[in-house]
Scaffold this motif. Structure first.
Motif, PDB file in Angstrom:
ATOM      1  N   SER A 282      16.671 -11.126 -12.246  1.00  0.00           N
ATOM      2  CA  SER A 282      15.463 -11.367 -11.463  1.00  0.00           C
ATOM      3  C   SER A 282      14.678 -12.518 -12.080  1.00  0.00           C
ATOM      4  O   SER A 282      14.988 -12.968 -13.191  1.00  0.00           O
ATOM      5  N   ALA A 283      13.638 -12.945 -11.374  1.00  0.00           N
ATOM      6  CA  ALA A 283      12.793 -14.024 -11.900  1.00  0.00           C
ATOM      7  C   ALA A 283      12.139 -13.622 -13.217  1.00  0.00           C
ATOM      8  O   ALA A 283      11.737 -14.469 -14.007  1.00  0.00           O
ATOM      9  N   ASN A 284      12.044 -12.314 -13.458  1.00  0.00           N
ATOM     10  CA  ASN A 284      11.467 -11.831 -14.712  1.00  0.00           C
ATOM     11  C   ASN A 284      12.531 -11.560 -15.758  1.00  0.00           C
ATOM     12  O   ASN A 284      12.277 -10.846 -16.735  1.00  0.00           O
TER      13      ASN A 284
ATOM     14  N   GLN B 204      15.197  -9.764 -15.598  1.00  0.00           N
ATOM     15  CA  GLN B 204      15.708  -8.391 -15.664  1.00  0.00           C
ATOM     16  C   GLN B 204      16.950  -8.232 -14.802  1.00  0.00           C
ATOM     17  O   GLN B 204      17.015  -8.784 -13.695  1.00  0.00           O
TER      18      GLN B 204
ATOM     19  N   VAL C  23      17.776  -2.141  -5.434  1.00  0.00           N
ATOM     20  CA  VAL C  23      17.059  -0.904  -5.094  1.00  0.00           C
ATOM     21  C   VAL C  23      15.558  -1.165  -4.990  1.00  0.00           C
ATOM     22  O   VAL C  23      15.078  -2.269  -5.264  1.00  0.00           O
TER      23      VAL C  23
ATOM     24  N   GLN D 244      11.636  -1.475  -5.332  1.00  0.00           N
ATOM     25  CA  GLN D 244      10.773  -2.125  -6.342  1.00  0.00           C
ATOM     26  C   GLN D 244      11.397  -3.403  -6.901  1.00  0.00           C
ATOM     27  O   GLN D 244      10.700  -4.192  -7.533  1.00  0.00           O
TER      28      GLN D 244
ATOM     29  N   MET E 112      13.257  -5.625  -5.003  1.00  0.00           N
ATOM     30  CA  MET E 112      13.320  -6.600  -3.905  1.00  0.00           C
ATOM     31  C   MET E 112      14.687  -7.278  -3.845  1.00  0.00           C
ATOM     32  O   MET E 112      15.408  -7.340  -4.831  1.00  0.00           O
TER      33      MET E 112
ATOM     34  N   HIS F 146      10.873 -14.704  -1.103  1.00  0.00           N
ATOM     35  CA  HIS F 146       9.461 -14.604  -0.729  1.00  0.00           C
ATOM     36  C   HIS F 146       9.116 -15.561   0.405  1.00  0.00           C
ATOM     37  O   HIS F 146       8.313 -15.233   1.278  1.00  0.00           O
TER      38      HIS F 146
ATOM     39  N   ARG G 219      10.623  -4.419  -0.581  1.00  0.00           N
ATOM     40  CA  ARG G 219      10.140  -3.889  -1.854  1.00  0.00           C
ATOM     41  C   ARG G 219      10.405  -2.389  -1.990  1.00  0.00           C
ATOM     42  O   ARG G 219      10.734  -1.911  -3.062  1.00  0.00           O
ATOM     43  N   LEU G 220      10.271  -1.670  -0.897  1.00  0.00           N
ATOM     44  CA  LEU G 220      10.437  -0.216  -0.990  1.00  0.00           C
ATOM     45  C   LEU G 220      11.828   0.235  -0.552  1.00  0.00           C
ATOM     46  O   LEU G 220      12.069   1.431  -0.413  1.00  0.00           O
TER      47      LEU G 220
ATOM     48  N   PRO H 231      19.729   5.702  -2.957  1.00  0.00           N
ATOM     49  CA  PRO H 231      20.889   6.446  -3.457  1.00  0.00           C
ATOM     50  C   PRO H 231      20.583   7.872  -3.884  1.00  0.00           C
ATOM     51  O   PRO H 231      21.493   8.697  -3.963  1.00  0.00           O
TER      52      PRO H 231
ATOM     53  N   THR I 192       5.994   8.629  -3.684  1.00  0.00           N
ATOM     54  CA  THR I 192       5.224   8.869  -2.464  1.00  0.00           C
ATOM     55  C   THR I 192       5.594   7.882  -1.378  1.00  0.00           C
ATOM     56  O   THR I 192       5.357   8.122  -0.204  1.00  0.00           O
ATOM     57  N   GLN I 193       6.171   6.764  -1.753  1.00  0.00           N
ATOM     58  CA  GLN I 193       6.411   5.718  -0.764  1.00  0.00           C
ATOM     59  C   GLN I 193       7.878   5.509  -0.424  1.00  0.00           C
ATOM     60  O   GLN I 193       8.202   5.085   0.676  1.00  0.00           O
TER      61      GLN I 193
ATOM     62  N   ARG J 203       3.008 -14.970  -9.540  1.00  0.00           N
ATOM     63  CA  ARG J 203       4.201 -15.734  -9.943  1.00  0.00           C
ATOM     64  C   ARG J 203       5.418 -15.250  -9.161  1.00  0.00           C
ATOM     65  O   ARG J 203       6.233 -16.033  -8.700  1.00  0.00           O
TER      66      ARG J 203
ATOM     67  N   TYR K 142       5.377 -14.148 -22.622  1.00  0.00           N
ATOM     68  CA  TYR K 142       6.567 -14.274 -21.785  1.00  0.00           C
ATOM     69  C   TYR K 142       6.211 -14.758 -20.380  1.00  0.00           C
ATOM     70  O   TYR K 142       6.833 -15.686 -19.855  1.00  0.00           O
TER      71      TYR K 142
ATOM     72  N   GLU L  72      14.491 -10.058 -21.784  1.00  0.00           N
ATOM     73  CA  GLU L  72      14.060 -10.937 -20.704  1.00  0.00           C
ATOM     74  C   GLU L  72      13.706 -12.321 -21.234  1.00  0.00           C
ATOM     75  O   GLU L  72      13.939 -13.336 -20.563  1.00  0.00           O
TER      76      GLU L  72
ATOM     77  N   THR M 163      15.420 -15.816 -20.044  1.00  0.00           N
ATOM     78  CA  THR M 163      14.661 -16.962 -19.537  1.00  0.00           C
ATOM     79  C   THR M 163      14.848 -18.178 -20.429  1.00  0.00           C
ATOM     80  O   THR M 163      14.921 -19.311 -19.937  1.00  0.00           O
TER      81      THR M 163
ATOM     82  N   ARG N 107      18.064 -19.709 -19.410  1.00  0.00           N
ATOM     83  CA  ARG N 107      17.859 -20.460 -18.165  1.00  0.00           C
ATOM     84  C   ARG N 107      17.264 -21.843 -18.458  1.00  0.00           C
ATOM     85  O   ARG N 107      17.678 -22.849 -17.902  1.00  0.00           O
TER      86      ARG N 107
ATOM     87  N   ARG O 136      15.762   7.014 -10.656  1.00  0.00           N
ATOM     88  CA  ARG O 136      15.658   5.577 -10.454  1.00  0.00           C
ATOM     89  C   ARG O 136      14.217   5.179 -10.282  1.00  0.00           C
ATOM     90  O   ARG O 136      13.465   5.888  -9.699  1.00  0.00           O
TER      91      ARG O 136
END
Lengths: 563, 375
Positions: free
Chosen positions: A303-305, A307, A332, A334, A336, A353, A362-363, A389, A398-399, B270, B297, B328, B332, B335, B375
């Motif tokens: 991900s962009a973070n 992860q 899954v 959260q 996206m 985005h 997102r959900l 899953p 809840t969401q 971001r 970070y 992470e 990065t 990258r 999850r």
């Protein structure tokens, strides 16, 4: 304010006419873009058995896959569904069956799996990859599983033979998605098989709430990763595993989805693999069975973070028509989903985005998905099938729901736009969707969708969109190159606007698709020209003008239009 | 409450000078200051200081006037000059600390306050302000070390109970924190108690439960510092980023130096690729907590997104040196190296990522042989 009241007669008339009485006079009601075809209309009465147990063994929640294929070569798409089956943690009381629905050419289907010899399940089935690996003109089936997968050779007479042992594909483990493609450009389809995690009844782990004594499906993070497998087609009905010593074997993943495409336009098909809880892989094919895993450098791995996410469904297409294949991966809730735009230099940028995809997903947890031009306007759209899953997710969120809605994004020139709320009542329903395949089962040029639901009946969706638009359906037949023409580049011009499409293979999740390509022309009534660049070892380029519209044609490499 | 604790220090800071013909300029400046004509007062003090540059009273009053106008950097300079003239003056040192605090320079604020508290252990205002600085820095154990021995001195003080209770909760010593919640709850229903209860549940992983208490705290006292930030965090953790962003924005309207709001709103922006909007927030988060790995970070990743690759590289290299297990950050940094065409360095980082991931997988596998989260 006074509330207007209806006279008794007016009220009665409304009750009789229902909602149609409210439609302005002289205006027809458009059918929904996608219409659910119920079992009573389609004859598809097969139901997936997910074998859900108190123990919540992870394979239970991952199936099923499905496929559109024309197994009897009658020009009409048939449908295959994969079922679970016996394994170390599950012994069905009565034998479970896969389904092979022959298309009756009238909108109905008949299950011929028993006669065809593909009904019996000998392992806990997952997905299916369809490809004509022996170039005999009949599509063959590779069925993945927790346990031994099965290669069914199509005998050309409506039956199949299990040739797994002879072919050298009697592998164990847990295989998920698979794809047929010609990695070495020798004219024969090779096979890439996604391998998920190290799992067995003996090594299962407890995931759940000890206080309540309740178990739930584990996050795959708790299982060890495995390498996926690449098999070379030897051309004699056998396959040799060739991934050893390459990046394919070195990259330990938890693979669920795969698409074969050419991300750098070098004529060698590459692989984008979605992994659950570990980084995605982009295997770039450098020729001579040299693979470079470039996921991180290409910026499609995390991900962009930074992860690793839970990658499941994938696909590839040049959705922005810039000549480069873009990538998609579903994750899954959260996390996206990501739409990776190809920068043309073996790197990508996540534009999810920009197109509202990240916000809309997102959900959601995404599995089957496909880029295709559902309304034949010439622009590539996107269809997503979702479902969480964990069947108990609603106890602690809840969401997030276990059953989730389908999503449809239409390409509107600059952007994709979520039009699910306009696409029909089926988009207001919730499903535990997994596999998704696309195919034009009624040959009307509008690509339909079938969705495999976990533990439920599948969903057949008839496409009613773009009725005013023209189209041309192409069935490509290689002679020097692989017969399915995987890797062919189709370029065409309509009204002076040039577009092109690469015939990728695979994509979605556990599923396989109609091998024909439908070219949408929008309102245009003429295709200026169309060109097929056949994949290697063919170097041939065939060009056509004066092509017919609104029908399917078969184009044979070097021989022109056959029918 | 925290604001109330701090606000007392802006009153009563200007001290009258003795009337003296020589001192007419200064006297006039002080009169203007007391009359609230701050700009004129500043001009008067500066005029006086041009004649008497080391005059303690003029310097300290000028600092106070500048601080009143939010010109903290200038105020800090003047307070420092005043302290050079009278090093032992506790009031000016407290004002200096407050100017640092107000301009989100918590490290120097802490330094000044620690020396004040060391010299005057009974100065309750300095003690509470120092605890508040620690809270903003995430130094929960230091709050406990500071306040726990002083419990008898502050037995009726709600600010004290809140600060110490929150420190215990955030340091995951919820049972000790509970006692202070009860003390606060014993008085009347309060936002502070709801905030503490929510924090306890959040620490225990009950994010939906925490969300309810934070929502109630917002209802009871929307002016309570950090209440919107905590509510925003709970919303984020229960999958409502839009709601979270709204709460972070509300927090920042009244409390622009809130670390969590700056960091998380910046990270959300971001994620939405609103990079220029995210930049000042993340830069500010890092100013508030210069050592925070998360802030370091996020800002480095933002610089990478903005194409400021050398800045990103430098920050990430420092970060992975300080926190070698930060996967992470390694991802990065890899990258960034690849973008800088430093393939060998990128490959090296990727190898570290693989190794760390394998270690984490092993840890998780072992941990989950007994129980795993959903999850």
């Amino acid at each position: 304010m006074r509330v207007p009241t209806l006279s008794r007669r007016a009220a009665l008339r409304l009750m009789v006419l229902g909602a149609s009485a409210l439609v302005p006079r002289g205006r027809a009601v458009d059918p929904p873009l996608f219409e659910e075809v119920p079992p009573s209309a389609s004859g598809i009465r097969w139901v997936h058995e997910n074998a859900m147990s108190e123990e919540r063994y992870l394979p239970e929640t991952l199936g099923p896959g499905c496929a559109f294929l024309d197994f009897d070569n009658d020009g009409w798409m048939d449908i295959f569904f994969v079922n679970s089956g016996p394994c170390d943690f599950y012994q069905p009381k009565t034998p479970l069956k896969n389904a092979l629905y022959r298309n009756n050419r009238d909108g109905t289907f008949t299950d011929v799996a028993d006669q065809a010899g593909v009904a019996r399940t000998t392992a806990f089935g997952m997905g299916v990859a369809v490809g004509d690996y022996d170039n005999d003109g009949y599509p063959d089936l590779f069925v993945t599983a927790y346990g031994r997968p099965t290669l069914y050779h199509n005998n050309g007479d409506g039956t199949f033979t299990d040739v797994t042992e002879k072919a050298g594909l009697a592998i164990g483990g847990w295989t998920t998605s698979a794809v047929w493609f010609d990695y070495d450009n020798d004219g024969l389809l090779d096979l890439f098989v996604c391998s998920f995690v190290e799992f067995s009844l003996k090594n299962n782990v407890f995931c759940g709430d000890n206080r309540l004594g309740r178990k739930y499906y584990c996050i795959p993070r708790v299982f060890k990763p495995t390498p996926s497998l690449l098999f070379h087609n030897n051309g004699d009905g056998t396959f040799t595993e060739v991934s050893r010593g390459t990046d394919v074997a070195r990259a330990l993943g938890k693979a669920l989805g795969v698409v074969a495409t050419d991300i750098n336009n070098d004529g060698w098909m590459d692989l984008f693999v979605a992994n659950d809880t570990v980084q995605n892989f982009l295997f770039v094919n450098r020729g001579q069975n040299r693979w470079e895993e470039l996921g991180l450098a290409a910026e499609v791995a995390f991900s962009a973070n930074g992860q690793a996410r839970s990658g499941m469904g994938v696909d590839a297409a040049d959705f922005d028509n810039d000549g480069w294949q873009d990538l998609f991966v579903a994750n899954v809730d959260q996390e996206m989903f990501s739409l990776y735009r190809n920068n043309g230099d073996e790197t990508f940028r996540d534009d999810a985005h920009v197109h509202g995809i990240a916000q809309a997903t997102r959900l959601l947890s995404g599995w089957g998905l496909k880029f295709f031009d559902f309304d034949n306007d010439g622009l590539i759209d996107l269809f997503l099938a979702n479902g969480h899953p964990d069947d108990m997710i609603e106890m602690y969120s809840t969401q997030v729901k276990y059953k989730e809605p389908l999503l449809l994004f239409r390409h509107e020139g600059e952007r994709l736009r979520n039009i699910s709320h306009q696409a029909g009542p089926v988009f207001e329903k919730m499903f535990p969707a997994r596999g998704l395949a696309i195919g034009d089962y009624n040959n009307d040029g509008r690509i339909d969708v079938v969705v495999g639901n976990n533990g439920m009946a599948p969903l057949l969706l008839k496409n009613n969109a773009g009725r005013q638009n023209h189209w041309l359906g192409l069935r490509l037949q290689g002679t020097t190159c692989n017969r399915d023409a995987v890797g062919a580049r189709i370029t065409w011009s309509v009204g002076g606007v040039k577009r092109s499409r690469l015939k990728n293979n695979g994509g979605s999740y556990l599923s396989s698709h109609d091998p024909r390509e439908v070219i949408g022309l929008g309102r245009a009534t003429k295709l200026d020209w169309l060109e097929i660049r056949w994949p290697l070892p063919s170097r041939r380029v065939d060009r056509f003008t004066d092509l017919p519209l609104d029908r399917y044609v078969t184009i044979v490499e070097g021989k022109g239009i056959a029918s | 409450m925290r604001l109330r604790v701090l606000a007392v220090w802006l009153g009563g800071v200007c001290v009258l000078a003795q009337p003296d013909s020589v001192e007419a300029t200064l006297k006039r400046a002080i009169e203007l200051h007391q009359a609230g004509r701050l700009q004129d007062a500043i001009a008067g003090y500066e005029q006086y200081l041009s004649q008497r540059p080391s005059h303690f009273l003029a310097l300290s009053n000028l600092g106070a006037a500048l601080a009143s106008l939010g010109r903290y950097e200038e105020a800090i300079r003047r307070y420092r000059e005043a302290l050079a003239a009278a090093p032992g003056h506790a009031g000016v040192r407290l004002n200096l600390a407050l100017a640092y605090y107000k301009s989100a320079q918590f490290e120097p604020a802490v330094s000044e306050l620690e020396s004040l508290v060391a010299a005057r252990a009974g100065d309750s205002r300095a003690v509470l302000l120092l605890a508040d600085c620690y809270l903003r820095q995430g130094e929960y154990r230091k709050i406990i070390e500071l306040l726990a021995p002083r419990e008898a001195d502050f037995s009726q003080d709600r600010a004290f109970a809140y600060l110490l209770g929150m420190a215990y909760v955030l340091d995951r010593r919820t049972e000790l924190g509970q006692r202070f919640i009860e003390r606060i709850l014993g008085q009347r229903p309060s936002a502070e108690a709801e905030l503490l209860l929510g924090s306890i549940l959040r620490m225990g992983g009950d994010h939906p439960g925490a969300r309810k208490h934070f929502a109630r705290a917002v209802e009871l006292n929307p002016a309570l510092p950090s209440v919107h930030a905590f509510y925003g965090l709970a919303l984020l953790e229960t999958g409502d980023p839009e709601g979270a962003a709204r709460q972070f924005r509300r927090e920042l309207e009244k409390n622009p130096h809130d670390f969590d709001s700056n960091l998380n709103l910046g990270a959300l922006l971001r994620q939405e690729r609103k990079l220029e909007e995210a930049r000042p927030l993340l830069e500010h988060a890092l100013r508030v907590r210069p050592k925070s790995p998360a802030a370091r970070y996020q800002l480095a990743a933002l610089y990478a997104d903005l194409g400021r690759l050398d800045e990103a590289r430098g920050m990430l290299e420092a970060l992975v040196a300080d926190v070698p297990s930060f996967v992470e950050a390694h991802v990065t940094l890899a990258r960034v190296y690849y973008r800088l065409k430093r393939k060998a360095d990128g490959d090296r980082q990727q190898a570290i990522v693989r190794k760390l991931t394998a270690q984490k997988e092993g840890d998780t596998t072992e941990a989950n042989r007994s129980e795993a989260p959903p999850r």
